[in-house]
Design an enzyme around this catalytic site. Sequence first.
Site, short mmCIF file in Angstrom:
data_model
loop_
_atom_site.label_atom_id
_atom_site.label_comp_id
_atom_site.label_asym_id
_atom_site.label_seq_id
_atom_site.Cartn_x
_atom_site.Cartn_y
_atom_site.Cartn_z
N GLY A 54 0.91 -1.66 -0.10
CA GLY A 54 -0.21 0.04 -0.35
C GLY A 54 0.59 1.41 0.17
N ASP A 110 0.80 3.23 5.04
CA ASP A 110 -0.74 3.74 3.45
C ASP A 110 -1.49 4.62 4.56
OD1 ASP A 110 -1.28 1.42 4.38
OD2 ASP A 110 -1.72 0.76 2.84
N ASP A 113 -4.80 2.35 10.96
CA ASP A 113 -6.64 1.96 10.97
C ASP A 113 -6.83 1.70 12.31
OD1 ASP A 113 -9.12 1.91 10.99
OD2 ASP A 113 -8.89 0.70 9.68
N PHE A 159 -13.17 2.60 3.32
CA PHE A 159 -12.42 1.65 3.19
C PHE A 159 -11.82 2.74 1.78
CE2 PHE A 159 -9.92 -1.16 0.69
CZ PHE A 159 -9.56 -1.52 2.10
N VAL A 160 -10.24 3.06 2.02
CA VAL A 160 -9.55 4.13 0.96
C VAL A 160 -9.53 3.26 0.03
CG1 VAL A 160 -8.35 6.28 0.71
CG2 VAL A 160 -9.83 6.08 2.93
N ASP A 166 -4.95 -0.08 -1.99
CA ASP A 166 -6.04 -1.34 -3.14
C ASP A 166 -7.26 -2.34 -2.42
OD1 ASP A 166 -5.58 -5.14 -2.76
OD2 ASP A 166 -4.40 -3.04 -1.35
#
Length: 183
Positions: A54, A110, A113, A159-160, A166
């Site tokens: 990521g 990346d 969370d 979700f990004v 991805d």
Amino acid sequence: MPDSITSKTEIIHGHRLRLFKDADAIQARVREMGNILTQSHHGQHPIVLGLMHGAFVFAADLVRAIDLPCTVDFWRLSSYGTGTKSSQSVRELMPLTVTLCDRHVILVEDIVDSGRTLTHALRRIAEHGPQSVTVVALLQNEASSIAVDHVGFISGGDFVVGYGLDVAHELRGLPALYYLENS
């Protein structure tokens, strides 16, 4: 295209996406972060350690924005697999290949969370005896309480994807960041 959380939903490569940050906003923030790291690591030769997959796009752009000699390497850890929910465990898929002992490490993530991957990475890095570790994340979820030294953007709970991030190994090549609708 506007840089707004209220952007309309688009269909890109068969996925419903809502713009979070456009490419210009991302590049401006990466340059800012590169300047900060250049100043904070002045006189050093840091190791920029990108977490795969990521962070590869972010790490590449960030290295170009840091005006210092840097060693660059990547480390592959995974907690998501092919879904949009964490597997609750971190797997090391590719081991470290550089010596971190007595080095200044810039760890490039990346998105932070739950912090599970970052916590695992920091614990493993500490075992190698670095002189310092600076954590840089492109994104941090607004609900995350994990300490990060430099954050590009705060994201909502959705979700990004895009700019290296991805879903099921797709959408990494998008130049902007998008929220995945119906995730």
